[in-house]
Design a protein around this motif. Structure first.
Motif, PDB file in Angstrom:
ATOM      1  N   ALA A 100       0.340  -1.370   0.012  1.00  0.00           N
ATOM      2  CA  ALA A 100       0.310   0.327   0.217  1.00  0.00           C
ATOM      3  C   ALA A 100       0.870   1.245   0.141  1.00  0.00           C
ATOM      4  O   ALA A 100       1.301   1.413   1.772  1.00  0.00           O
ATOM      5  N   TYR A 101       1.100   1.650  -0.827  1.00  0.00           N
ATOM      6  CA  TYR A 101       1.953   2.902  -1.154  1.00  0.00           C
ATOM      7  C   TYR A 101       1.125   3.918  -1.870  1.00  0.00           C
ATOM      8  O   TYR A 101       0.364   3.812  -3.181  1.00  0.00           O
ATOM      9  N   PRO A 102       1.035   5.031  -1.493  1.00  0.00           N
ATOM     10  CA  PRO A 102       1.778   5.418  -0.514  1.00  0.00           C
ATOM     11  C   PRO A 102       0.694   5.447   0.639  1.00  0.00           C
ATOM     12  O   PRO A 102      -0.207   5.506   0.700  1.00  0.00           O
ATOM     13  N   THR A 103       2.708   5.671   2.069  1.00  0.00           N
ATOM     14  CA  THR A 103       0.821   5.453   3.286  1.00  0.00           C
ATOM     15  C   THR A 103       2.189   6.431   4.140  1.00  0.00           C
ATOM     16  O   THR A 103       3.258   6.561   4.228  1.00  0.00           O
ATOM     17  N   THR A 104       1.489   7.390   5.448  1.00  0.00           N
ATOM     18  CA  THR A 104       1.815   8.341   5.776  1.00  0.00           C
ATOM     19  C   THR A 104       1.571   7.429   7.497  1.00  0.00           C
ATOM     20  O   THR A 104      -0.028   7.062   7.580  1.00  0.00           O
ATOM     21  N   LEU A 105       2.563   7.539   8.380  1.00  0.00           N
ATOM     22  CA  LEU A 105       2.278   7.477   9.696  1.00  0.00           C
ATOM     23  C   LEU A 105       2.535   8.432  11.002  1.00  0.00           C
ATOM     24  O   LEU A 105       3.612   9.417  10.670  1.00  0.00           O
ATOM     25  N   VAL A 106       1.709   9.429  11.375  1.00  0.00           N
ATOM     26  CA  VAL A 106       2.080  10.207  12.680  1.00  0.00           C
ATOM     27  C   VAL A 106       2.549  10.012  14.063  1.00  0.00           C
ATOM     28  O   VAL A 106       2.068   9.239  14.797  1.00  0.00           O
TER      29      VAL A 106
END
Length: 217
Positions: free
Chosen positions: A179-185
């Protein structure tokens, strides 16, 4: 050594639709017209699990731009990643304690990754004075390809190679395979506070960062 904790009880998708105050912050941003772009990256009405099961030679599985927010009392242990960047520099998320952190999963040929790259750069610059720390995690590219992307989009932060999937393997509870892109905070304690699956809308990610910054360490 890469390690990450289990996801909050009930799973990501099982989170309650409550938390109106937190979700209201990003509701307007999510209404922006990114769905059309993302849908062009995947078969119509095709879920992530369907795409993974089909295995139809796609270069990536496009996310749906969905956002998951985890309240402080539902976050688990800090993400603990130690790796070496394409430049040979050692990085560790344990050094980020006290600051908000961003992990962005990408690779050069991923079309949504190319769309969001300028927005990530702008947000990096906007929150630099607040100590927000960024790290890219590249799941596909050799050094030359990754560096060409970084030059083209003037990416101001480092990335670590993950073609062997070691980072992704430890974070699959938050980042679905391919799963691109994925962003984590990450919050100031290093715990996953929020996740954007798919193209990171600038306004949405900004709201998530501001929320994490407002929390006590």
């Amino acid at each position: 050594m890469f390690s990450a904790s289990d996801k909050p009880e009930g799973g990501l998708a099982g989170r309650s639709a409550g938390r109106p105050a937190r979700r209201a912050v990003i509701a307007g941003a999510l209404a922006l017209p990114i769905a059309g772009f993302l849908s062009a990256c995947a078969p119509e009405q095709s879920s992530l699990s369907q795409q993974a099961n089909e295995g139809n030679n796609k270069n990536y599985i496009a996310g749906d731009g969905s956002v998951e927010v985890y309240d402080a009392d539902q976050r688990t242990d800090p993400v603990d990643l130690t790796a070496e960047t394409y430049d040979g520099e050692s990085v560790s998320t344990t050094d980020w304690r006290g600051n908000v952190g961003i992990l962005n999963f990408w690779y050069a040929a991923c079309a949504p990754c190319r769309v969001e790259a300028p927005h990530l750069r702008e947000l990096h610059d906007e929150f630099k004075a607040d100590g927000v720390t960024w790290l890219g995690i590249n799941g596909r590219d050799e050094k030359a390809t990754a560096e060409a992307f970084e030059r083209t989009f003037e990416v101001p932060y480092s990335s670590v190679p993950d073609s062997n999937g070691r980072v992704l393997l430890q974070l699959t509870k938050y980042v679905p395979a391919q799963a691109y892109p994925t962003t984590l905070v990450l919050d100031k304690q290093g715990r996953v506070a929020a996740r954007i699956l798919g193209l990171a809308d600038k306004s949405t990610l900004k709201a998530l960062i501001e929320t994490a910054l407002a929390e006590k360490a």
